[in-house]
Scaffold this motif. Structure first.
Motif, PDB file in Angstrom:
ATOM      1  N   GLU A 155       0.813  -1.211   0.000  1.00  0.00           N
ATOM      2  CA  GLU A 155       0.000   0.000   0.000  1.00  0.00           C
ATOM      3  C   GLU A 155       0.852   1.269   0.000  1.00  0.00           C
ATOM      4  O   GLU A 155       0.366   2.375  -0.288  1.00  0.00           O
ATOM      5  CB  GLU A 155      -0.949   0.006   1.195  1.00  0.00           C
ATOM      6  N   VAL A 156       2.144   1.134   0.325  1.00  0.00           N
ATOM      7  CA  VAL A 156       3.055   2.280   0.363  1.00  0.00           C
ATOM      8  C   VAL A 156       3.695   2.527  -0.998  1.00  0.00           C
ATOM      9  O   VAL A 156       3.998   3.667  -1.358  1.00  0.00           O
ATOM     10  CB  VAL A 156       4.130   2.062   1.448  1.00  0.00           C
ATOM     11  N   LYS A 157       3.885   1.489  -1.761  1.00  0.00           N
ATOM     12  CA  LYS A 157       4.606   1.615  -3.037  1.00  0.00           C
ATOM     13  C   LYS A 157       4.022   2.676  -3.964  1.00  0.00           C
ATOM     14  O   LYS A 157       4.771   3.522  -4.485  1.00  0.00           O
ATOM     15  CB  LYS A 157       4.669   0.254  -3.730  1.00  0.00           C
ATOM     16  N   PRO A 158       2.707   2.699  -4.213  1.00  0.00           N
ATOM     17  CA  PRO A 158       2.193   3.741  -5.120  1.00  0.00           C
ATOM     18  C   PRO A 158       2.345   5.148  -4.563  1.00  0.00           C
ATOM     19  O   PRO A 158       2.449   6.117  -5.335  1.00  0.00           O
ATOM     20  CB  PRO A 158       0.716   3.360  -5.304  1.00  0.00           C
ATOM     21  N   LEU A 159       2.366   5.286  -3.242  1.00  0.00           N
ATOM     22  CA  LEU A 159       2.589   6.601  -2.642  1.00  0.00           C
ATOM     23  C   LEU A 159       3.985   7.105  -2.971  1.00  0.00           C
ATOM     24  O   LEU A 159       4.170   8.251  -3.391  1.00  0.00           O
ATOM     25  CB  LEU A 159       2.408   6.528  -1.121  1.00  0.00           C
ATOM     26  N   VAL A 160       4.970   6.252  -2.775  1.00  0.00           N
ATOM     27  CA  VAL A 160       6.356   6.631  -3.016  1.00  0.00           C
ATOM     28  C   VAL A 160       6.609   6.862  -4.501  1.00  0.00           C
ATOM     29  O   VAL A 160       7.260   7.842  -4.894  1.00  0.00           O
ATOM     30  CB  VAL A 160       7.313   5.551  -2.466  1.00  0.00           C
ATOM     31  N   LEU A 161       6.082   5.992  -5.324  1.00  0.00           N
ATOM     32  CA  LEU A 161       6.395   6.050  -6.754  1.00  0.00           C
ATOM     33  C   LEU A 161       5.745   7.245  -7.458  1.00  0.00           C
ATOM     34  O   LEU A 161       6.347   7.828  -8.354  1.00  0.00           O
ATOM     35  CB  LEU A 161       5.962   4.760  -7.441  1.00  0.00           C
ATOM     36  N   LYS A 162       4.543   7.628  -7.045  1.00  0.00           N
ATOM     37  CA  LYS A 162       3.863   8.693  -7.799  1.00  0.00           C
ATOM     38  C   LYS A 162       2.942   9.564  -6.959  1.00  0.00           C
ATOM     39  O   LYS A 162       2.987  10.797  -7.072  1.00  0.00           O
ATOM     40  CB  LYS A 162       3.061   8.082  -8.959  1.00  0.00           C
ATOM     41  N   ASP A 163       2.108   8.984  -6.115  1.00  0.00           N
ATOM     42  CA  ASP A 163       1.026   9.744  -5.494  1.00  0.00           C
ATOM     43  C   ASP A 163       1.525  10.893  -4.630  1.00  0.00           C
ATOM     44  O   ASP A 163       0.934  11.991  -4.640  1.00  0.00           O
ATOM     45  CB  ASP A 163       0.139   8.818  -4.657  1.00  0.00           C
ATOM     46  N   ASN A 164       2.592  10.678  -3.867  1.00  0.00           N
ATOM     47  CA  ASN A 164       3.104  11.744  -3.011  1.00  0.00           C
ATOM     48  C   ASN A 164       3.639  12.908  -3.838  1.00  0.00           C
ATOM     49  O   ASN A 164       3.449  14.078  -3.486  1.00  0.00           O
ATOM     50  CB  ASN A 164       4.200  11.208  -2.088  1.00  0.00           C
ATOM     51  N   ALA A 165       4.297  12.598  -4.942  1.00  0.00           N
ATOM     52  CA  ALA A 165       4.810  13.659  -5.813  1.00  0.00           C
ATOM     53  C   ALA A 165       3.667  14.433  -6.461  1.00  0.00           C
ATOM     54  O   ALA A 165       3.727  15.665  -6.581  1.00  0.00           O
ATOM     55  CB  ALA A 165       5.717  13.056  -6.885  1.00  0.00           C
ATOM     56  N   VAL A 166       2.627  13.739  -6.886  1.00  0.00           N
ATOM     57  CA  VAL A 166       1.469  14.407  -7.484  1.00  0.00           C
ATOM     58  C   VAL A 166       0.882  15.411  -6.502  1.00  0.00           C
ATOM     59  O   VAL A 166       0.574  16.563  -6.854  1.00  0.00           O
ATOM     60  CB  VAL A 166       0.418  13.367  -7.910  1.00  0.00           C
ATOM     61  N   ARG A 167       0.739  15.004  -5.248  1.00  0.00           N
ATOM     62  CA  ARG A 167       0.179  15.900  -4.245  1.00  0.00           C
ATOM     63  C   ARG A 167       1.115  17.063  -3.935  1.00  0.00           C
ATOM     64  O   ARG A 167       0.707  18.224  -3.907  1.00  0.00           O
ATOM     65  CB  ARG A 167      -0.126  15.108  -2.959  1.00  0.00           C
ATOM     66  N   MET A 168       2.396  16.771  -3.726  1.00  0.00           N
ATOM     67  CA  MET A 168       3.340  17.824  -3.363  1.00  0.00           C
ATOM     68  C   MET A 168       3.483  18.860  -4.472  1.00  0.00           C
ATOM     69  O   MET A 168       3.533  20.073  -4.213  1.00  0.00           O
ATOM     70  CB  MET A 168       4.713  17.216  -3.060  1.00  0.00           C
ATOM     71  N   LEU A 169       3.524  18.408  -5.718  1.00  0.00           N
ATOM     72  CA  LEU A 169       3.728  19.308  -6.845  1.00  0.00           C
ATOM     73  C   LEU A 169       2.445  19.953  -7.348  1.00  0.00           C
ATOM     74  O   LEU A 169       2.474  20.771  -8.262  1.00  0.00           O
ATOM     75  CB  LEU A 169       4.400  18.541  -7.992  1.00  0.00           C
ATOM     76  N   GLY A 170       1.319  19.590  -6.752  1.00  0.00           N
ATOM     77  CA  GLY A 170       0.062  20.192  -7.154  1.00  0.00           C
ATOM     78  C   GLY A 170      -0.364  19.806  -8.555  1.00  0.00           C
ATOM     79  O   GLY A 170      -0.997  20.601  -9.258  1.00  0.00           O
ATOM     80  N   LEU A 171      -0.073  18.579  -8.964  1.00  0.00           N
ATOM     81  CA  LEU A 171      -0.326  18.163 -10.346  1.00  0.00           C
ATOM     82  C   LEU A 171      -1.773  17.774 -10.613  1.00  0.00           C
ATOM     83  O   LEU A 171      -2.158  17.674 -11.770  1.00  0.00           O
ATOM     84  CB  LEU A 171       0.592  16.991 -10.713  1.00  0.00           C
ATOM     85  N   ALA A 172      -2.518  17.530  -9.558  1.00  0.00           N
ATOM     86  CA  ALA A 172      -3.907  17.097  -9.753  1.00  0.00           C
ATOM     87  C   ALA A 172      -4.879  18.084  -9.133  1.00  0.00           C
ATOM     88  O   ALA A 172      -5.998  17.731  -8.780  1.00  0.00           O
ATOM     89  CB  ALA A 172      -4.105  15.705  -9.176  1.00  0.00           C
ATOM     90  N   GLY A 173      -4.451  19.327  -8.957  1.00  0.00           N
ATOM     91  CA  GLY A 173      -5.332  20.328  -8.419  1.00  0.00           C
ATOM     92  C   GLY A 173      -5.494  20.257  -6.919  1.00  0.00           C
ATOM     93  O   GLY A 173      -6.335  20.939  -6.349  1.00  0.00           O
ATOM     94  N   THR A 174      -4.657  19.420  -6.247  1.00  0.00           N
ATOM     95  CA  THR A 174      -4.739  19.326  -4.797  1.00  0.00           C
ATOM     96  C   THR A 174      -3.825  20.354  -4.176  1.00  0.00           C
ATOM     97  O   THR A 174      -3.032  21.013  -4.845  1.00  0.00           O
ATOM     98  CB  THR A 174      -4.333  17.918  -4.326  1.00  0.00           C
ATOM     99  N   GLN A 175      -3.900  20.512  -2.881  1.00  0.00           N
ATOM    100  CA  GLN A 175      -3.072  21.494  -2.194  1.00  0.00           C
ATOM    101  C   GLN A 175      -1.610  21.082  -2.290  1.00  0.00           C
ATOM    102  O   GLN A 175      -1.267  19.922  -2.353  1.00  0.00           O
ATOM    103  CB  GLN A 175      -3.475  21.625  -0.728  1.00  0.00           C
ATOM    104  N   ARG A 176      -0.730  22.078  -2.305  1.00  0.00           N
ATOM    105  CA  ARG A 176       0.690  21.813  -2.482  1.00  0.00           C
ATOM    106  C   ARG A 176       1.319  21.244  -1.215  1.00  0.00           C
ATOM    107  O   ARG A 176       2.236  20.434  -1.280  1.00  0.00           O
ATOM    108  CB  ARG A 176       1.435  23.098  -2.864  1.00  0.00           C
ATOM    109  N   VAL A 177       0.895  21.708  -0.055  1.00  0.00           N
ATOM    110  CA  VAL A 177       1.514  21.278   1.189  1.00  0.00           C
ATOM    111  C   VAL A 177       0.627  20.251   1.841  1.00  0.00           C
ATOM    112  O   VAL A 177      -0.515  20.512   2.189  1.00  0.00           O
ATOM    113  CB  VAL A 177       1.739  22.469   2.141  1.00  0.00           C
ATOM    114  N   ALA A 178       1.153  19.053   2.031  1.00  0.00           N
ATOM    115  CA  ALA A 178       0.357  17.970   2.588  1.00  0.00           C
ATOM    116  C   ALA A 178       0.265  18.085   4.095  1.00  0.00           C
ATOM    117  O   ALA A 178       1.096  18.692   4.746  1.00  0.00           O
ATOM    118  CB  ALA A 178       0.969  16.618   2.218  1.00  0.00           C
TER     119      ALA A 178
END
Length: 300
Positions: free
Chosen positions: A274-297
């Motif tokens: 369950e951690v692998k997709p977070l590390v590989l992509k999801d955390n970066a998407v959130r941090m970089l604001g790539l999906a319209g989510t907030q930049r700071v988690a």
């Protein structure tokens, strides 16, 4: 970026060869020492160009963040133009994002350049290398640059820990490891809560400091570049699989470490499914604001 197509986002990729200016061989001794330290395998006995790097990642459906390191003041080596990297990113936005690097010793002129790169070239973050640039991250000299990054709510990546650059050279090539002790970033994270901070690399020999800061400060992340995952410490793995699972980012340090090698080892070292997709992509998407989510988690 085409997020549905991408299998991962590599948050730590270096531009090493310019297409618009001749190579600066002044720092070749640093390149040779780094290749020896990392055991880098180079095609045609040279580092890849930016277009070659784009092709490498496009073939693998991996998005990436690219930057150079501006160490002109401390080492005297001409940098690759930030505009060149940003231009390639604009032309390949489905796969590539540009960060800039400006030595904070450049003062107000550096801040002017940073604002122009953000406003005219769409740069989404900035890379700092305290050891190569010769400054402590919490030096007030750098604060005007951080103020600009925070103004646009962008990301700042800081090298941390040991440096393969200079390793084995007489006197370490004149580079001082003390500048990259992570604890100095605690001040920066406190003073600039609107700026995402990425502590680059497992921060040996100060790994615990980086983990503590990332746990304490909501705007701090850790990228796992520069090391094969098979060498990650038990402490790092423990937090990556639990309290900091939303703060860890895939990074390779290409071309010094290839993404193929990093990803192959990543699958075998004990990251939870369950951690692998977070590390590989999801955390970066959130941090970089790539999906319209907030930049700071929020804290994990």
């Amino acid at each position: 970026m085409n997020l549905e197509k991408l299998i991962a986002i590599d948050t730590h990729v270096h531009a090493e060869v310019s297409c618009c200016q001749p190579p600066d061989l002044f720092g070749k001794a640093f390149d040779d020492a780094a290749d020896k330290y990392f055991g880098t395998v180079l095609k045609q006995n040279r580092r890849p160009t930016i277009p070659e790097t784009i092709d490498h990642y496009r073939e693998r459906n991996i998005g990436f963040v690219m930057f150079t390191v501006d160490c002109e003041a401390n080492i005297g080596r001409r940098r690759i133009p930030n505009e060149e990297i940003a231009g390639f990113a604009q032309e390949n936005a489905d796969i590539m994002m540009a960060f800039a690097s400006i030595d904070p010793h450049k003062g107000r002129m550096g801040v002017r350049e940073a604002r122009r790169l953000v406003e005219e070239f769409g740069v989404r973050g900035f890379k700092f290398h305290p050891t190569m640039q010769g400054f402590f991250a919490n030096d007030r000299m750098a604060y005007p640059m951080y103020e600009l990054i925070a103004e646009y709510q962008l990301t700042a990546v800081f090298h941390s820990g040991h440096s393969g650059i200079g390793s084995g050279m007489p006197g370490g090539g004149g580079l001082r490891l003390k500048f990259s002790e992570p604890i100095h970033l605690d001040d920066v994270a406190t003073d600039f809560p609107d700026m995402n901070i990425v502590i680059a690399h497992p921060s040996w020999p100060w790994q615990s400091q980086a983990l503590s800061i990332a746990l304490h400060k909501p705007n701090v992340y850790i990228d796992l570049s520069g090391w094969s995952p098979k060498y990650f410490s038990p402490e790092l793995m423990q937090y990556a699989n639990s309290l900091l699972r939303e703060k860890m980012l895939f990074g390779s340090d290409f071309p010094l470490i290839a993404p193929d090698r990093w990803l192959r080892d990543f699958e075998t070292v004990g990251f939870r499914d369950e951690v692998k997709p977070l590390v590989l992509k999801d955390n970066a998407v959130r941090m970089l604001g790539l999906a319209g989510t907030q930049r700071v988690a929020t804290t994990a």
